[in-house]
Write an enzyme that holds these catalytic residues in place. Structure first.
Site, PDB file in Angstrom:
ATOM      1  N   SER A   1       6.580  -2.833  -0.272  1.00 35.68           N
ATOM      2  CA  SER A   1       7.674  -3.362   0.552  1.00 35.68           C
ATOM      3  C   SER A   1       7.756  -4.855   0.285  1.00 35.68           C
ATOM      4  O   SER A   1       6.790  -5.456  -0.210  1.00 35.68           O
ATOM      5  CB  SER A   1       7.345  -3.114   2.032  1.00 35.68           C
ATOM      6  OG  SER A   1       8.164  -3.908   2.868  1.00 35.68           O
TER       7      SER A   1
ATOM      8  N   TYR B   1       2.546  -3.701  10.078  1.00 35.40           N
ATOM      9  CA  TYR B   1       3.229  -3.079   8.932  1.00 35.40           C
ATOM     10  C   TYR B   1       3.006  -3.928   7.679  1.00 35.40           C
ATOM     11  O   TYR B   1       2.663  -3.399   6.611  1.00 35.40           O
ATOM     12  CB  TYR B   1       4.724  -2.940   9.238  1.00 35.40           C
ATOM     13  CG  TYR B   1       5.551  -2.352   8.116  1.00 35.40           C
ATOM     14  CD1 TYR B   1       5.657  -0.975   7.951  1.00 35.40           C
ATOM     15  CD2 TYR B   1       6.242  -3.166   7.214  1.00 35.40           C
ATOM     16  CE1 TYR B   1       6.433  -0.424   6.923  1.00 35.40           C
ATOM     17  CE2 TYR B   1       7.014  -2.628   6.187  1.00 35.40           C
ATOM     18  CZ  TYR B   1       7.106  -1.259   6.049  1.00 35.40           C
ATOM     19  OH  TYR B   1       7.865  -0.709   5.026  1.00 35.40           O
TER      20      TYR B   1
HETATM   21  P1  NAP Z   1      12.107   7.489   6.730  1.00 29.57           P
HETATM   22  O1  NAP Z   1      13.583   7.646   6.506  1.00 29.57           O
HETATM   23  O2  NAP Z   1      11.617   7.316   8.131  1.00 29.57           O
HETATM   24  O3  NAP Z   1      11.345   8.735   6.042  1.00 29.57           O
HETATM   25  C1  NAP Z   1       9.955   8.865   6.154  1.00 29.57           C
HETATM   26  C2  NAP Z   1       9.518  10.178   5.519  1.00 29.57           C
HETATM   27  O4  NAP Z   1       8.094  10.270   5.605  1.00 29.57           O
HETATM   28  C3  NAP Z   1      10.087  11.397   6.193  1.00 29.57           C
HETATM   29  O5  NAP Z   1      10.365  12.381   5.209  1.00 29.57           O
HETATM   30  C4  NAP Z   1       8.946  11.852   7.107  1.00 29.57           C
HETATM   31  O6  NAP Z   1       9.053  13.256   7.364  1.00 29.57           O
HETATM   32  C5  NAP Z   1       7.734  11.493   6.230  1.00 29.57           C
HETATM   33  N1  NAP Z   1       6.490  11.278   6.962  1.00 29.57           N
HETATM   34  C6  NAP Z   1       6.257  10.397   7.973  1.00 29.57           C
HETATM   35  N2  NAP Z   1       4.983  10.515   8.397  1.00 29.57           N
HETATM   36  C7  NAP Z   1       4.397  11.479   7.629  1.00 29.57           C
HETATM   37  C8  NAP Z   1       3.106  12.059   7.589  1.00 29.57           C
HETATM   38  N3  NAP Z   1       2.144  11.659   8.441  1.00 29.57           N
HETATM   39  N4  NAP Z   1       2.837  13.030   6.678  1.00 29.57           N
HETATM   40  C9  NAP Z   1       3.814  13.432   5.811  1.00 29.57           C
HETATM   41  N5  NAP Z   1       5.054  12.924   5.799  1.00 29.57           N
HETATM   42  C10 NAP Z   1       5.353  11.953   6.704  1.00 29.57           C
HETATM   43  O7  NAP Z   1      11.541   6.226   5.924  1.00 29.57           O
HETATM   44  P2  NAP Z   1      12.110   5.456   4.607  1.00 29.57           P
HETATM   45  O8  NAP Z   1      12.943   4.326   5.056  1.00 29.57           O
HETATM   46  O9  NAP Z   1      12.673   6.437   3.638  1.00 29.57           O
HETATM   47  O10 NAP Z   1      10.767   4.820   4.044  1.00 29.57           O
HETATM   48  C11 NAP Z   1       9.983   5.469   3.058  1.00 29.57           C
HETATM   49  C12 NAP Z   1       8.939   4.496   2.526  1.00 29.57           C
HETATM   50  O11 NAP Z   1       9.579   3.328   2.018  1.00 29.57           O
HETATM   51  C13 NAP Z   1       7.948   4.013   3.598  1.00 29.57           C
HETATM   52  O12 NAP Z   1       6.661   3.861   2.997  1.00 29.57           O
HETATM   53  C14 NAP Z   1       8.511   2.654   3.984  1.00 29.57           C
HETATM   54  O13 NAP Z   1       7.519   1.810   4.502  1.00 29.57           O
HETATM   55  C15 NAP Z   1       9.019   2.177   2.648  1.00 29.57           C
HETATM   56  N6  NAP Z   1      10.042   1.139   2.725  1.00 29.57           N
HETATM   57  C16 NAP Z   1      11.250   1.379   3.307  1.00 29.57           C
HETATM   58  C17 NAP Z   1      12.216   0.371   3.329  1.00 29.57           C
HETATM   59  C18 NAP Z   1      13.588   0.577   3.907  1.00 29.57           C
HETATM   60  O14 NAP Z   1      14.379  -0.367   3.910  1.00 29.57           O
HETATM   61  N7  NAP Z   1      13.942   1.762   4.398  1.00 29.57           N
HETATM   62  C19 NAP Z   1      11.922  -0.872   2.769  1.00 29.57           C
HETATM   63  C20 NAP Z   1      10.666  -1.088   2.197  1.00 29.57           C
HETATM   64  C21 NAP Z   1       9.728  -0.067   2.161  1.00 29.57           C
HETATM   65  P3  NAP Z   1       8.397  13.959   8.697  1.00 29.57           P
HETATM   66  O15 NAP Z   1       8.683  13.027   9.843  1.00 29.57           O
HETATM   67  O16 NAP Z   1       9.059  15.286   8.790  1.00 29.57           O
HETATM   68  O17 NAP Z   1       6.928  14.074   8.390  1.00 29.57           O
END
Ligand code: NAP
Length: 249
Positions: free
Chosen positions: A140, A153
Site C-alpha cells: 500500500s 494499518y
Molecule cells: P475489499 O474490497 O474489502 O476486499 C477484501 C477481500 O478480502 C474480500 O474478498 C474479503 O472476502 C477477503 N478477506 C477479508 N478477510 C479475509 C480473511 N480473513 N480470509 C480470507 N479472505 C478475506 O478490499 P480491497 O480494497 O480490494 O483491498 C484488497 C487489498 O488491497 C488489501 O490488502 C488492502 O489493504 C490493499 N489495498 C487496497 C487499497 C484500496 O484503495 N482499495 C489501496 C492499497 C492497498 P470475505 O470478507 O468474504 O472473506
C-alpha cells in the site's frame, strides 16, 4: 508478448471475491492462468467465479480464512501445484491511535500480516521443491507513508513490505521471485467511506499527481508483469501503482 503469457500457470489470489483481489484474478486469468479464488464467504466466491468463467477463465474456489493457520495448511495441501501466489486479503480499521482497541490491533495484524506469512510459507514449500514460483504481496502507499487514524494499518503494510524483502532474501536462491505491489487509492468496498466523503476525495485528487482515484483494472499490467517470465530477475521490489502519490509531497 510471450514474456507475459501465463498459459499453463495456476494462481491463488487471496481475498479475491471482490475489489482488488478480484481484479487481479481477472487480470492473471486474462493472461492465460487458471485462477483459484479465495475468501471466507463461499456464496460470494461462487458469484465471482461465475463472472470469470463467463469470460472463459478456468476458475476454482477455495473458501478459507487466511488468519487460520491450520485451515491455510489444509487448503494449500489440497490445492496442490501453484505457480503464482498473490497475498491480497486485507482489512482496514480506523480510529485515533490513542483510542485504538487492542482486539482490533490484533485482528488487523492477523489479517494483513500473519496471513502473508502463513499462506506464503505453505505455498513456498511446493515452489521451492519445484525451483520456480512467483509471490506478489499486496502492499500500500501506507507501506511508506503514515496517515492519521490508520497507524496500525500502516504498520501492517510496512511489515508486509519488509516481509517481501525477507522472502526474497530466503527464497530467491530457490528460483522464486517475491515482489510487492503497492496500490494507491482505488475505489473498492474497503475505501467506500472515503469515496463517499467529498472532502477526502477532493484532498486525494489534489494530493495525487494523476489527479484522480485509481481504477482496479489499472493494477493488471503490474500484476501480470510480476507473475510472468518478464520479471524473472526482479526480486524484493515493491511497484507502486499510485498515480505518483508516493513520489511527490
Ligand atoms: P475489499 O474490497 O474489502 O476486499 C477484501 C477481500 O478480502 C474480500 O474478498 C474479503 O472476502 C477477503 N478477506 C477479508 N478477510 C479475509 C480473511 N480473513 N480470509 C480470507 N479472505 C478475506 O478490499 P480491497 O480494497 O480490494 O483491498 C484488497 C487489498 O488491497 C488489501 O490488502 C488492502 O489493504 C490493499 N489495498 C487496497 C487499497 C484500496 O484503495 N482499495 C489501496 C492499497 C492497498 P470475505 O470478507 O468474504 O472473506
Amino acid at each position: 508478448m510471450g514474456l507475459f503469457d501465463l498459459t499453463g500457470r495456476r494462481a491463488l489470489v487471496t481475498g479475491s471475491s471482490q475489489g482488488i483481489g478480484f481484479a487481479l484474478a481477472r487480470a492473471l486469468g486474462g493472461a492465460g492462468a487458471a485462477v483459484v479464488l479465495n475468501g471466507r464467504d463461499a456464496g460470494k466466491l461462487e458469484t465471482a467465479a461465475g463472472v470469470l468463467r463467463a469470460e472463459g477463465i478456468a476458475v476454482e474456489v477455495a473458501a478459507f480464512d487466511v488468519t487460520d493457520h491450520a485451515a491455510v495448511g489444509e487448503a494449500v495441501g489440497r490445492l496442490g501445484v501453484l505457480d503464482v501466489l498473490v497475498n491480497n486479503a486485507g482489512i482496514q480499521r480506523r480510529a485515533p491511535l490513542e483510542d485504538f482497541p487492542e482486539a482490533t490491533w490484533h485482528e488487523l495484524m492477523r489479517t494483513n500480516l500473519d496471513s502473508v506469512f502463513y499462506v506464503a510459507q505453505a505455498v513456498a514449500r511446493g515452489m521451492i521443491a519445484r525451483k520456480r514460483g512467483k509471490i506478489i504481496n499486496i502492499c500500500s502507499v501506507q507501506s511508506e507513508l503514515g496517515r492519521p487514524s490508520i497507524a496500525p494499518y500502516a504498520a501492517s503494510k510496512g511489515a508486509v513490505k519488509m516481509l517481501t524483502k525477507g522472502m526474497c532474501a530466503d527464497w530467491a536462491r530457490y528460483g522464486l521471485q517475491v515482489n510487492g505491489l503497492g496500490p494507491g487509492y482505488f475505489e473498492t468496498e474497503l475505501t467506500a467511506a472515503l469515496v463517499a466523503d467529498p472532502a477526502f476525495s477532493d484532498w486525494l485528487c489534489k494530493r495525487t499527481p494523476a489527479g484522480r482515484w485509481g481504477k482496479v483494472e489499472e493494477l493488471a499490467g503490474a500484476a501480470i508483469f510480476l507473475a510472468s517470465e518478464a520479471s524473472d530477475f526482479v526480486n524484493g521490489q515493491v511497484i507502486y501503482v499510485d498515480g505518483g502519490l508516493t513520489s511527490v509531497v
